[in-house]
Write a protein that holds these residues in place. Structure first.
Motif, PDB file in Angstrom:
ATOM      1  N   ASN A 155      40.325  65.809  39.816  1.00 44.80           N
ATOM      2  CA  ASN A 155      40.024  66.071  41.222  1.00 44.80           C
ATOM      3  C   ASN A 155      38.513  66.153  41.398  1.00 44.80           C
ATOM      4  N   PHE A 156      37.891  64.995  41.583  1.00 44.47           N
ATOM      5  CA  PHE A 156      36.447  64.924  41.718  1.00 44.47           C
ATOM      6  C   PHE A 156      36.138  64.123  42.967  1.00 44.47           C
ATOM      7  N   ASP A 157      35.603  64.774  43.964  1.00 43.70           N
ATOM      8  CA  ASP A 157      35.293  64.110  45.224  1.00 43.70           C
ATOM      9  C   ASP A 157      33.868  64.469  45.633  1.00 43.70           C
ATOM     10  N   PRO A 158      32.877  63.623  45.275  1.00 44.14           N
ATOM     11  CA  PRO A 158      31.495  63.967  45.584  1.00 44.14           C
ATOM     12  C   PRO A 158      31.182  63.924  47.078  1.00 44.14           C
ATOM     13  N   ASP A 159      31.857  63.084  47.822  1.00 43.03           N
ATOM     14  CA  ASP A 159      31.602  62.952  49.254  1.00 43.03           C
ATOM     15  C   ASP A 159      32.946  62.881  49.976  1.00 43.03           C
ATOM     16  N   PRO A 160      33.262  63.864  50.810  1.00 42.25           N
ATOM     17  CA  PRO A 160      34.569  63.845  51.478  1.00 42.25           C
ATOM     18  C   PRO A 160      34.704  62.743  52.533  1.00 42.25           C
ATOM     19  N   TYR A 161      33.574  62.135  52.930  1.00 45.04           N
ATOM     20  CA  TYR A 161      33.628  61.109  53.969  1.00 45.04           C
ATOM     21  C   TYR A 161      33.651  59.686  53.412  1.00 45.04           C
ATOM     22  N   PHE A 162      33.451  59.546  52.115  1.00 43.33           N
ATOM     23  CA  PHE A 162      33.427  58.212  51.507  1.00 43.33           C
ATOM     24  C   PHE A 162      34.206  58.263  50.199  1.00 43.33           C
ATOM     25  N   ASP A 163      35.209  57.448  50.069  1.00 43.93           N
ATOM     26  CA  ASP A 163      36.078  57.456  48.895  1.00 43.93           C
ATOM     27  C   ASP A 163      35.570  56.439  47.862  1.00 43.93           C
ATOM     28  N   TYR A 164      34.727  56.916  46.953  1.00 46.15           N
ATOM     29  CA  TYR A 164      34.146  56.049  45.931  1.00 46.15           C
ATOM     30  C   TYR A 164      35.213  55.459  45.018  1.00 46.15           C
ATOM     31  N   PHE A 165      36.182  56.277  44.650  1.00 44.10           N
ATOM     32  CA  PHE A 165      37.219  55.828  43.726  1.00 44.10           C
ATOM     33  C   PHE A 165      38.014  54.652  44.297  1.00 44.10           C
ATOM     34  N   TYR A 166      38.280  54.700  45.583  1.00 44.82           N
ATOM     35  CA  TYR A 166      39.021  53.626  46.235  1.00 44.82           C
ATOM     36  C   TYR A 166      38.272  52.303  46.102  1.00 44.82           C
ATOM     37  N   TYR A 167      36.990  52.315  46.395  1.00 43.54           N
ATOM     38  CA  TYR A 167      36.206  51.089  46.363  1.00 43.54           C
ATOM     39  C   TYR A 167      35.971  50.582  44.933  1.00 43.54           C
ATOM     40  N   ILE A 168      35.739  51.499  44.012  1.00 43.33           N
ATOM     41  CA  ILE A 168      35.540  51.086  42.615  1.00 43.33           C
ATOM     42  C   ILE A 168      36.820  50.476  42.063  1.00 43.33           C
ATOM     43  N   ASN A 169      37.936  51.128  42.301  1.00 45.07           N
ATOM     44  CA  ASN A 169      39.201  50.636  41.769  1.00 45.07           C
ATOM     45  C   ASN A 169      39.592  49.301  42.395  1.00 45.07           C
ATOM     46  N   ASN A 170      39.438  49.172  43.686  1.00 45.98           N
ATOM     47  CA  ASN A 170      39.770  47.903  44.331  1.00 45.98           C
ATOM     48  C   ASN A 170      38.815  46.792  43.923  1.00 45.98           C
ATOM     49  N   THR A 171      37.573  47.125  43.618  1.00 43.45           N
ATOM     50  CA  THR A 171      36.641  46.125  43.102  1.00 43.45           C
ATOM     51  C   THR A 171      37.104  45.623  41.739  1.00 43.45           C
ATOM     52  N   LEU A 172      37.580  46.533  40.895  1.00 43.12           N
ATOM     53  CA  LEU A 172      38.126  46.117  39.600  1.00 43.12           C
ATOM     54  C   LEU A 172      39.333  45.199  39.776  1.00 43.12           C
ATOM     55  N   TYR A 173      40.216  45.537  40.704  1.00 44.55           N
ATOM     56  CA  TYR A 173      41.379  44.683  40.951  1.00 44.55           C
ATOM     57  C   TYR A 173      40.971  43.315  41.498  1.00 44.55           C
ATOM     58  N   ILE A 174      39.986  43.282  42.374  1.00 43.42           N
ATOM     59  CA  ILE A 174      39.516  42.014  42.931  1.00 43.42           C
ATOM     60  C   ILE A 174      38.912  41.146  41.841  1.00 43.42           C
ATOM     61  N   ILE A 175      38.123  41.751  40.962  1.00 45.72           N
ATOM     62  CA  ILE A 175      37.536  40.997  39.843  1.00 45.72           C
ATOM     63  C   ILE A 175      38.645  40.465  38.934  1.00 45.72           C
ATOM     64  N   ALA A 176      39.631  41.315  38.647  1.00 42.64           N
ATOM     65  CA  ALA A 176      40.727  40.901  37.766  1.00 42.64           C
ATOM     66  C   ALA A 176      41.490  39.724  38.362  1.00 42.64           C
ATOM     67  N   TYR A 177      41.867  39.818  39.611  1.00 39.52           N
ATOM     68  CA  TYR A 177      42.632  38.731  40.223  1.00 39.52           C
ATOM     69  C   TYR A 177      41.784  37.483  40.440  1.00 39.52           C
ATOM     70  N   THR A 178      40.483  37.643  40.610  1.00 41.14           N
ATOM     71  CA  THR A 178      39.602  36.470  40.685  1.00 41.14           C
ATOM     72  C   THR A 178      39.591  35.733  39.351  1.00 41.14           C
ATOM     73  N   LEU A 179      39.541  36.473  38.266  1.00 42.72           N
ATOM     74  CA  LEU A 179      39.630  35.844  36.943  1.00 42.72           C
ATOM     75  C   LEU A 179      40.961  35.121  36.774  1.00 42.72           C
ATOM     76  N   LEU A 180      42.029  35.730  37.257  1.00 45.35           N
ATOM     77  CA  LEU A 180      43.333  35.078  37.139  1.00 45.35           C
ATOM     78  C   LEU A 180      43.415  33.817  38.000  1.00 45.35           C
ATOM     79  N   ILE A 181      42.821  33.855  39.181  1.00 48.36           N
ATOM     80  CA  ILE A 181      42.814  32.660  40.038  1.00 48.36           C
ATOM     81  C   ILE A 181      42.018  31.544  39.387  1.00 48.36           C
ATOM     82  N   PHE A 182      40.880  31.869  38.792  1.00 44.53           N
ATOM     83  CA  PHE A 182      40.085  30.855  38.110  1.00 44.53           C
ATOM     84  C   PHE A 182      40.828  30.303  36.893  1.00 44.53           C
ATOM     85  N   ARG A 183      41.700  31.099  36.305  1.00 42.85           N
ATOM     86  CA  ARG A 183      42.512  30.651  35.172  1.00 42.85           C
ATOM     87  C   ARG A 183      43.498  29.575  35.614  1.00 42.85           C
ATOM     88  N   ILE A 184      44.056  29.777  36.801  1.00 45.07           N
ATOM     89  CA  ILE A 184      45.062  28.834  37.303  1.00 45.07           C
ATOM     90  C   ILE A 184      44.355  27.591  37.799  1.00 45.07           C
TER      91      ILE A 184
END
Length: 121
Positions: free
Chosen positions: A92-121
């Motif tokens: 439970n670590f929330d440095p800023d209650p108005y901005f969800d850093y974890f959401y953006y970091i995690n979704n960036t990782l997913y976007i990078i992962a799926y971009t690699l998969l798209i380039f694979r296909i």
């Protein structure tokens, strides 16, 4: 020379045994994940999903001889995203209650992962 051959054979046998163990572990973790999802244990299911992806990535790394770098990159980055997702459930670590850093970091990782998969296909 025969001693070197014996060592190589022993290492190969251990890797084969490890891949069998990881395969069984992956099946068991998948069954456990499904049962936890049906019982609505979200946090526990997320942890099991992260463990299953770690074992899948290790199984791919050990078992597949000709690894495609983009697919292997997808597995690594997607697994990192799942591990990070589990950490955000547990810590439970929330440095800023108005901005969800974890959401953006995690979704960036997913976007990078799926971009690699798209380039694979």
């Amino acid at each position: 020379m025969s001693f070197l051959f014996y060592i190589c054979f022993a290492i190969k046998k251990q890797i084969m045994d490890l891949s069998k163990i990881l395969g069984v572990l992956l099946v068991l973790l998948s069954i456990l994940f499904l049962s936890l999802q049906f019982q609505a244990y979200e946090i526990e299911a997320t942890g099991i999903k992260a463990l299953a992806l770690i074992s899948l990535t290790l199984l791919y790394a050990l078992k597949v001889k000709h690894k495609h770098p983009l697919f292997f990159g997808f597995l690594i980055v997607f697994t990192m995203g799942e591990i990070f997702n589990y950490i955000t459930w547990v810590v439970n670590f929330d440095p800023d209650p108005y901005f969800d850093y974890f959401y953006y970091i995690n979704n960036t990782l997913y976007i990078i992962a799926y971009t690699l998969l798209i380039f694979r296909i």
